[in-house]
Every structure is written in structure tokens, then in C-alpha cells.
Design an enzyme around this catalytic site. Structure first.
Site, mmCIF file in Angstrom:
data_model
loop_
_atom_site.group_PDB
_atom_site.id
_atom_site.type_symbol
_atom_site.label_atom_id
_atom_site.label_comp_id
_atom_site.label_asym_id
_atom_site.label_seq_id
_atom_site.Cartn_x
_atom_site.Cartn_y
_atom_site.Cartn_z
ATOM 1 N N LYS A 22 0.727 -10.284 -2.264
ATOM 2 C CA LYS A 22 2.037 -9.831 -1.781
ATOM 3 C C LYS A 22 1.939 -9.219 -0.393
ATOM 4 C CE LYS A 22 5.370 -6.077 -2.709
ATOM 5 N NZ LYS A 22 4.887 -5.061 -1.744
ATOM 6 N N ASN A 23 1.018 -8.273 -0.210
ATOM 7 C CA ASN A 23 0.954 -7.540 1.049
ATOM 8 C C ASN A 23 0.538 -8.424 2.218
ATOM 9 O OD1 ASN A 23 1.793 -5.211 -0.206
ATOM 10 N ND2 ASN A 23 -0.264 -4.417 -0.537
ATOM 11 N N ARG A 97 11.002 -2.915 2.693
ATOM 12 C CA ARG A 97 10.171 -2.199 3.659
ATOM 13 C C ARG A 97 9.398 -3.159 4.560
ATOM 14 N NH1 ARG A 97 8.973 2.784 4.754
ATOM 15 N NH2 ARG A 97 7.096 3.212 5.950
ATOM 16 N N ASP A 121 9.400 1.256 -2.116
ATOM 17 C CA ASP A 121 9.082 2.190 -3.192
ATOM 18 C C ASP A 121 9.285 3.639 -2.780
ATOM 19 O OD1 ASP A 121 8.335 0.298 -5.058
ATOM 20 O OD2 ASP A 121 6.287 0.202 -4.324
ATOM 21 N N ASP A 322 -3.077 1.270 -4.288
ATOM 22 C CA ASP A 322 -2.224 0.492 -5.186
ATOM 23 C C ASP A 322 -2.804 0.345 -6.588
ATOM 24 O OD1 ASP A 322 -0.276 0.128 -3.291
ATOM 25 O OD2 ASP A 322 -0.917 -1.865 -2.687
ATOM 26 N N MET A 344 -3.179 9.470 -0.432
ATOM 27 C CA MET A 344 -2.379 8.843 0.617
ATOM 28 C C MET A 344 -0.870 8.934 0.399
ATOM 29 S SD MET A 344 -4.902 5.573 1.299
ATOM 30 C CE MET A 344 -3.915 4.861 2.610
#
Length: 438
Positions: A22-23, A97, A121, A322, A344
Site C-alpha cells: 500500500k505505502n 493522506r 488515520d 505499522d 513515533m
């Protein structure tokens, strides 16, 4: 609002293929704006966040052709830049985002880029300063409409110019955005404290195949020699390492034997060894991961001095944030205790109250730290009704429900669908009792 109904307590078995990352996909898709030539991308995951970005690109005028499952071509030769000032763009951009990463390519190629304040998120503050400070170093002028919460950057008449910059934080999306702006800037750009995650490495490799000149890929010092134009290319998205970690956690929690196919081992970093610290057997079989059934459970290691195991996140090559929620859930049934330290993001551990309701022994020390005392499967989690607050907490709650005794209900599953492709169908294929009931 969608809902999953999960009958827990069943062991699973079989093979599962991870989706495309996804990222990475969100970065790669924005890069198609850098050239008028055709770009072909394969292994794109069919998930909500990625599909939203593809729709945004279409509305911007990108010619999108869906060739086959996960395979698309994109051509940005006739863009409608007026779309950037439309009400529809405010809606499209604010709902995702990842949309922030169209700004760098637009600024580089057309001299201007705009974006409404993006969504995503609710996991804590994620500043955009790194993005815009980088653009300013390249010579762009920054604008912000506070009333409409709208950001903009414009290049000077002579265009962007390369410069040296030391990033305040190693932001993955910030680095990606700056790199995409710098590839068409005049002169040399040097980025120190750059993110070096596999997603960013993939973006740089793709840009180099388009004609960019980026060196230092995989390190935190990138050097970019600007070029006048970029061409087309073909690119394949990596398997999603976060999903791979999710399946490792699922196998352990349900004491199931599962093989995760084609994982691209060299890009997994600390993920396999971090799960091994929880006592989970992670076997390498070619390019696959095999997780045997942990019928006797799994035992958390201690540090050499005997102190409690502490698992924390960090920028790459550290452990990805994640997957900390997966680690936390898996630890609820371990033999032993761990401290999970989410450095983070300050709101990512707030889903633990739902696990406590299911019977987990978790002490939330503060917004960043949680101590987990494992049950060693002597006491199963109890089924419950809950709601998914974000993508990663959502998949963690789903794993908890699949291991729990009884039938659980998870609402707001759109959050899970944002990051996991056809998850209910793929879980059913390995024996899970899960139904999408709304």
C-alpha cells in the site's frame, strides 16, 4: 458502515499471497505525474486508499487503463490543472493522506502544486512541515489558506533549483515528495536524513528507470542530479511487508500452520527476527515464509541481562510502527511479558481498551507504552463487539477476534478495507469463519 462477524477459535491452514505494498503504491502512483509518457505498474493492491488516489488522478486528467488484476497503465499527457482549484478536488484530496504526494510532481513539472489538508488515520500528529520546507529549499514559495485549510507551492519563474537540505525528521512521504520535486530541478539536490524505507527505495529505482539521476538509494543520504525531462517505464510494486507481518501474527495467535508466498525476503528487514523474539518460529523456504502450528504456544525472550523484552518502532531499518499493534496483540497469548514502546505516534495504542475488554492483560503506561502480560493460551480472549479505529488497529482486532472464543462483531471495517485487499475472502480460503454482513 460495514461490519464483520467473526467466529473465533478455529485453526487455519494453507497458503496466502500478500498483496502489493500500500505505502509504495501511493508514492508510485503520484510519480506518474512527472512525465507525459505512458507508465505501466503491476501488483497494485485493490484497496480503498489506492483506489481513491487512482480516482483523483483520473479527475486530474490522467489516462488510466486497468489492464488486468493489479495491472494498470497511466499517461499524464493532457492534465486538467483547473481541477486543482475545484470544490471536487477539496473533497477528493482531503479524504486521503497520500494525496499530499501529488504536490511534488506537480510542482516539478508544472511549477505549482496545491492540496487541501489531507485526511487519514487518527493516530496522532503527522506534520507536513518536512514536505514544504523541502520545497522551499528548492526555491518554491509556500502559501496556506488558513480559512479553507488549503496548502500551495509555486516555483519561481526560473524554475526549481537544487540545494543541500538536512531534514528535521526522516519522513517517508516527505522524502518521497521532495525527491519527486528535485528530479526535474536544475542542479544538484542533496538530502541528508532522508527516509530509506523499501517504499522509498522502490520509488527512486522507478524514477531512475524513467531517466532520473538519483544516487545513495537505500541510505539516508540521497544525491539527485536534476534532468530536463523523464520518460515512461514499467514498475512492479513489492509485496506488502506490513501484511506479511500481519499474517505471521495471525498464524501464531490462531496456532495455525500457514505459508506466506513470495514475500521478497531481502526487503523484510527486522520483521522476521522481531516475531522470533516473541518465540514465534519463522521459517524461510525459498522466497516464502512458513509458520508451523504453535500447538505448545510461544515464549517471549528476555534480554541478555534478564530484563523484560522491549519492542519499539523506529525509522527504517528499524522496526516499522505499522506492525507494533500486531506485536501487541500476539503478545497477549505469549508465555511471558513484553513492553511495547510506540515512539513515533502518540495515539496508536489507544485501541488496547478493546483488547482489555476481551480479557487481555495490558497496562497502558502512557500514550506511547504498554506492558502486556501473556496468557500462554491458558485463558482465551473473549468475543466482543467493537469498532475499528484505523487500519492497523483494525487488523489487530480482527486477529484477536479470530483467536477468541465465541462470535465477535467488528464495525467500521472500511478502515480495514483501506489497507487490506479482499481480506474476508482470503481469510475464508484458509479456513477462517468470517462474514461481511453489512
Amino acid at each position: 458502515m460495514g461490519t464483520f462477524q467473526i467466529e473465533g477459535g478455529h485453526r487455519l491452514s494453507g497458503e496466502i499471497q500478500p498483496q502489493g505494498a500500500k505505502n509504495e503504491a501511493l508514492q508510485i502512483l503520484c510519480a506518474v505525474l512527472l512525465t507525459s509518457e505512458k507508465i505501466r505498474i503491476t501488483n497494485i493492491p485493490d484497496i480503498l486508499d489506492v483506489n481513491k488516489l487512482i480516482r483523483l488522478l483520473k479527475n486530474l486528467g490522467v489516462k488510466v487503463n486497468h489492464e488486468d488484476k493489479g495491472s494498470y497503465t497511466f499517461q499524464s499527457d493532457e492534465l486538467d490543472l483547473d481541477y486543482l482549484s475545484s470544490e471536487q478536488f477539496k473533497i477528493d484530496g482531503s479524504g486521503l493522506r497520500g494525496s499530499i504526494m501529488i504536490v511534488g510532481p506537480l510542482l516539478a513539472r508544472f511549477g505549482k502544486g496545491y492540496i487541501p489538508r489531507p485526511g487519514g488515520d487518527k493516530i496522532g500528529r503527522r506534520r507536513l512541515d518536512t514536505h514544504f520546507e523541502g520545497f522551499i529549499k528548492l526555491g518554491a514559495k509556500f502559501r496556506y489558506n488558513k480559512e479553507e485549510r488549503f496548502y500551495g507551492v509555486e516555483a519561481p519563474a526560473e524554475g526549481l533549483k537544487g540545494d543541500y537540505m538536512l531534514l528535521e525528521e526522516a519522513s517517508v512521504t516527505g522524502t518521497a515528495n521532495i525527491v519527486m520535486a528535485a528530479v526535474l530541478a536544475k542542479g544538484t539536490t542533496t538530502i541528508y536524513n532522508a527516509a530509506c524505507e523499501p517504499y522509498l527505495q522502490q520509488l527512486c529505482k522507478m524514477l531512475n528507470s524513467m531517466g532520473a539521476k538519483i544516487s545513495g538509494v537505500g541510505s539516508n543520504l540521497l544525491t539527485i542530479e536534476g534532468v530536463s525531462e523523464l520518460g515512461g517505464c514499467e514498475h512492479r510494486v513489492l509485496p506488502d511487508m506490513v501484511e506479511i507481518g500481519s499474517w505471521i501474527g495471525l498464524a501464531a495467535m490462531t496456532r495455525s500452520e500457514i505459508t506466506i508466498k513470495n514475500v521478497n525476503w531481502e526487503m523484510l528487514g527486522l520483521i522476521p527476527n522481531t516475531f522470533r523474539k516473541l518465540g514465534i518460529t519463522v521459517e524461510k523456504s525459498g522466497d516464502d515464509i512458513h509458520i508451523p502450528a504453535h500447538t505448545e504456544g510461544y515464549e517471549v525472550q528476555n534480554f541478555i541481562d534478564g530484563s523484560i523484552m522491549n519492542i519499539s518502532d523506529a525509522p527504517w531499518p528499524g522496526f516499522t510502527p505499522d506492525l507494533l499493534s500486531i506485536i501487541l496483540v500476539v503478545a497477549t497469548q505469549a508465555r511471558g511479558s513484553i513492553l511495547v514502546h510506540q515512539k513515533m505516534f502518540e495515539s496508536r495504542l489507544f485501541f488496547v481498551d478493546k483488547l482489555i475488554d476481551m480479557g487481555a492483560k495490558i497496562i497502558l503506561c502512557d500514550p506511547h507504552r504498554a506492558t502486556v502480560i501473556g496468557h500462554d493460551f491458558k485463558s482465551k480472549l473473549k468475543a466482543t463487539t467493537m469498532s475499528s479505529p484505523d487500519i492497523r488497529a483494525g487488523i489487530s482486532l480482527l486477529i484477536a477476534a479470530l483467536s477468541a472464543k465465541g462470535t465477535s462483531v467488528i464495525h467500521n471495517i472500511e478502515q480495514i478495507d483501506r489497507g487490506y485487499e479482499d481480506i474476508d475472502k482470503r481469510l475464508k480460503a484458509i479456513g477462517a469463519k468470517i462474514e461481511r454482513i453489512a
